[in-house]
Write a protein that holds these residues in place. Structure first.
Motif, PDB file in Angstrom:
ATOM      1  N   SER A  97      19.673  45.482  -4.240  1.00  0.00           N
ATOM      2  CA  SER A  97      19.973  45.143  -2.844  1.00  0.00           C
ATOM      3  C   SER A  97      21.198  44.223  -2.712  1.00  0.00           C
ATOM      4  N   PHE A  98      22.082  44.269  -3.674  1.00  0.00           N
ATOM      5  CA  PHE A  98      23.377  43.573  -3.699  1.00  0.00           C
ATOM      6  C   PHE A  98      23.245  42.048  -3.769  1.00  0.00           C
ATOM      7  N   ASN A  99      22.399  41.471  -2.873  1.00  0.00           N
ATOM      8  CA  ASN A  99      22.186  40.017  -2.836  1.00  0.00           C
ATOM      9  C   ASN A  99      23.469  39.216  -2.670  1.00  0.00           C
ATOM     10  N   LEU A 100      24.387  39.703  -1.842  1.00  0.00           N
ATOM     11  CA  LEU A 100      25.573  38.892  -1.534  1.00  0.00           C
ATOM     12  C   LEU A 100      25.180  37.797  -0.546  1.00  0.00           C
ATOM     13  N   TRP A 101      25.916  36.709  -0.558  1.00  0.00           N
ATOM     14  CA  TRP A 101      25.674  35.651   0.426  1.00  0.00           C
ATOM     15  C   TRP A 101      26.325  36.066   1.743  1.00  0.00           C
ATOM     16  N   PRO A 102      25.524  36.261   2.792  1.00  0.00           N
ATOM     17  CA  PRO A 102      26.059  36.853   4.025  1.00  0.00           C
ATOM     18  C   PRO A 102      27.059  35.958   4.767  1.00  0.00           C
ATOM     19  N   HIS A 103      26.921  34.653   4.596  1.00  0.00           N
ATOM     20  CA  HIS A 103      27.806  33.759   5.359  1.00  0.00           C
ATOM     21  C   HIS A 103      29.028  33.336   4.572  1.00  0.00           C
ATOM     22  N   ARG A 104      29.277  34.037   3.476  1.00  0.00           N
ATOM     23  CA  ARG A 104      30.499  33.764   2.707  1.00  0.00           C
ATOM     24  C   ARG A 104      31.333  35.027   2.663  1.00  0.00           C
ATOM     25  N   THR A 105      32.627  34.826   2.635  1.00  0.00           N
ATOM     26  CA  THR A 105      33.516  35.991   2.532  1.00  0.00           C
ATOM     27  C   THR A 105      33.351  36.622   1.148  1.00  0.00           C
ATOM     28  N   VAL A 106      33.941  37.787   1.025  1.00  0.00           N
ATOM     29  CA  VAL A 106      33.929  38.478  -0.264  1.00  0.00           C
ATOM     30  C   VAL A 106      34.505  37.569  -1.359  1.00  0.00           C
ATOM     31  N   LEU A 107      35.654  36.968  -1.074  1.00  0.00           N
ATOM     32  CA  LEU A 107      36.279  36.100  -2.086  1.00  0.00           C
ATOM     33  C   LEU A 107      35.361  34.923  -2.444  1.00  0.00           C
ATOM     34  N   GLU A 108      34.759  34.313  -1.410  1.00  0.00           N
ATOM     35  CA  GLU A 108      33.862  33.175  -1.662  1.00  0.00           C
ATOM     36  C   GLU A 108      32.638  33.610  -2.463  1.00  0.00           C
ATOM     37  N   ASN A 109      32.148  34.810  -2.201  1.00  0.00           N
ATOM     38  CA  ASN A 109      31.023  35.323  -2.995  1.00  0.00           C
ATOM     39  C   ASN A 109      31.387  35.402  -4.469  1.00  0.00           C
ATOM     40  N   VAL A 110      32.617  35.820  -4.734  1.00  0.00           N
ATOM     41  CA  VAL A 110      33.018  36.054  -6.121  1.00  0.00           C
ATOM     42  C   VAL A 110      33.403  34.750  -6.835  1.00  0.00           C
ATOM     43  N   THR A 111      33.872  33.764  -6.085  1.00  0.00           N
ATOM     44  CA  THR A 111      34.282  32.499  -6.737  1.00  0.00           C
ATOM     45  C   THR A 111      33.139  31.487  -6.845  1.00  0.00           C
ATOM     46  N   GLU A 112      32.060  31.713  -6.105  1.00  0.00           N
ATOM     47  CA  GLU A 112      30.982  30.705  -6.005  1.00  0.00           C
ATOM     48  C   GLU A 112      30.453  30.227  -7.371  1.00  0.00           C
ATOM     49  N   VAL A 113      30.007  31.151  -8.185  1.00  0.00           N
ATOM     50  CA  VAL A 113      29.397  30.733  -9.459  1.00  0.00           C
ATOM     51  C   VAL A 113      30.440  30.155 -10.422  1.00  0.00           C
ATOM     52  N   PRO A 114      31.592  30.834 -10.593  1.00  0.00           N
ATOM     53  CA  PRO A 114      32.597  30.214 -11.460  1.00  0.00           C
ATOM     54  C   PRO A 114      32.942  28.774 -11.048  1.00  0.00           C
ATOM     55  N   VAL A 115      33.128  28.523  -9.752  1.00  0.00           N
ATOM     56  CA  VAL A 115      33.534  27.182  -9.316  1.00  0.00           C
ATOM     57  C   VAL A 115      32.366  26.194  -9.397  1.00  0.00           C
ATOM     58  N   HIS A 116      31.214  26.583  -8.842  1.00  0.00           N
ATOM     59  CA  HIS A 116      30.147  25.592  -8.664  1.00  0.00           C
ATOM     60  C   HIS A 116      29.174  25.513  -9.835  1.00  0.00           C
ATOM     61  N   VAL A 117      29.113  26.549 -10.663  1.00  0.00           N
ATOM     62  CA  VAL A 117      28.199  26.493 -11.803  1.00  0.00           C
ATOM     63  C   VAL A 117      28.970  26.361 -13.114  1.00  0.00           C
ATOM     64  N   GLN A 118      30.090  27.071 -13.204  1.00  0.00           N
ATOM     65  CA  GLN A 118      30.812  27.092 -14.482  1.00  0.00           C
ATOM     66  C   GLN A 118      31.989  26.120 -14.537  1.00  0.00           C
ATOM     67  N   SER A 119      32.204  25.382 -13.433  1.00  0.00           N
ATOM     68  CA  SER A 119      33.295  24.397 -13.369  1.00  0.00           C
ATOM     69  C   SER A 119      34.671  24.984 -13.673  1.00  0.00           C
ATOM     70  N   VAL A 120      34.886  26.219 -13.256  1.00  0.00           N
ATOM     71  CA  VAL A 120      36.219  26.812 -13.371  1.00  0.00           C
ATOM     72  C   VAL A 120      37.078  26.227 -12.240  1.00  0.00           C
ATOM     73  N   PRO A 121      38.295  25.754 -12.534  1.00  0.00           N
ATOM     74  CA  PRO A 121      39.146  25.221 -11.466  1.00  0.00           C
ATOM     75  C   PRO A 121      39.343  26.268 -10.359  1.00  0.00           C
ATOM     76  N   LYS A 122      39.355  25.790  -9.109  1.00  0.00           N
ATOM     77  CA  LYS A 122      39.395  26.671  -7.952  1.00  0.00           C
ATOM     78  C   LYS A 122      40.501  27.734  -8.044  1.00  0.00           C
ATOM     79  N   ALA A 123      41.717  27.285  -8.360  1.00  0.00           N
ATOM     80  CA  ALA A 123      42.840  28.235  -8.372  1.00  0.00           C
ATOM     81  C   ALA A 123      42.610  29.347  -9.399  1.00  0.00           C
TER      82      ALA A 123
END
Ligand code: ADP
Ligand code: MG
Length: 252
Positions: A97-123
């Motif tokens: 069922s995809f489980n995308l976050w509905p209130h985030r854009t496509v880009l925000e969906n894809v950057t969420e875990v790298p930035v907030h869980v894996q501490s990858v720099p935003k850029a």
């Protein structure tokens, strides 16, 4: 290091899981080398989703051992959140069922875990996301919200989101089952491409053509046990157990 240590991507040994009195997994052992695509098939209720969820400890197994990406957790160990998080860093899952976050854009969906869980720099996370969105053919949708996309596009975003965590192993749980028939092909096409790239994938699927053409191994789950497994040519041409024969008659 032994050869098996360098080539092994996933090893599940004697995994057991019960829900109350219902014994759902009765000792599942399965391994995949790097670059393997393992298709897991079987009737509804046979334990396919539960098994995938045990691999990344979305369900905690009652018995057995999971090794992924150098992490090694036994159900007998004290369940340690840190070790589970460490194991999860090597795994990404794509859901029916995809489980995308509905209130985030496509880009925000894809950057969420790298930035907030894996501490990858935003850029870096953004350039990674753009690369993987391009990979799934959705570079032009990065600023859109998921509800504006078709199911096939949403699932491709979910695949880009999984890729962006740069996992060693990708788990797919019936990734095309929620899609209208005309949208199945675009998702399977992306998955075939990932297999060709040599990614290690465990795929629960009802798409027998995909299982036959793409897998290195097909595993048939029946009532919580592996009733039969083998390379696809052999598996599909000469099923051995009655349960498997009956299942294949229904789905082929
Ligand atoms: P499959 O993916 O092969 O259809 P599942 O792994 O989802 O099978 O489910 C296997 C069995 O376990 C089913 O009988 C299902 O109802 C049961 N089950 C799955 N998850 C739970 C849960 N959280 N609590 C209780 N029973 C569950
Ligand atoms: Mg399922």
């Amino acid at each position: 290091m032994a050869d098996s240590e360098t080539t092994l991507a996933v090893e599940a040994t004697d995994v057991h899981k019960r829900f109350g009195s219902l014994e759902v997994l009765k000792g599942i052992s399965l391994s995949a080398a790097k670059g393997d695509v393992v298709s897991i098939i079987g009737a509804s209720g046979s334990g396919k989703s539960t098994f995938l969820r045990c691999l990344n400890f979305l369900e905690v197994p009652d018995g057995g051992r999971i090794r992924i990406g150098g992490e090694d957790i036994s159900a007998d160990d004290r369940i340690d959140k840190k070790r589970i998080q460490a194991l999860r860093r090597h795994v990404a899952m794509v859901f029916q069922s995809f489980n995308l976050w509905p209130h985030r854009t496509v880009l925000e969906n894809v950057t969420e875990v790298p930035v907030h869980v894996q501490s990858v720099p935003k850029a870096e996370a953004v350039s990674r996301a753009e690369r993987y969105l391009k990979r799934v053919g959705l570079a032009d949708k990065k600023d859109v919200y998921p509800s504006f996309l078709s199911g096939g596009q949403q699932q491709r975003v979910a695949i880009a989101r999984a890729l962006a965590t740069e996992p060693d192993v990708m788990l797919f749980d019936e990734p095309t089952s929620a899609l209208d028939p005309e949208l199945v092909g675009e998702v399977l096409g992306v998955m075939r491409g990932l297999a060709d790239e040599g990614r290690t994938m465990l795929v629960v699927t009802h798409e027998m053509e995909f299982a036959r053409d793409v897998s290195s191994q097909v595993v048939f789950l029946h009532q919580g046990t592996i009733a039969e497994a083998g390379p696809p040519a052999e598996f599909f041409s000469a099923p051995k157990t009655d349960a498997c024969k009956k299942f294949l008659e229904r789905v082929l």
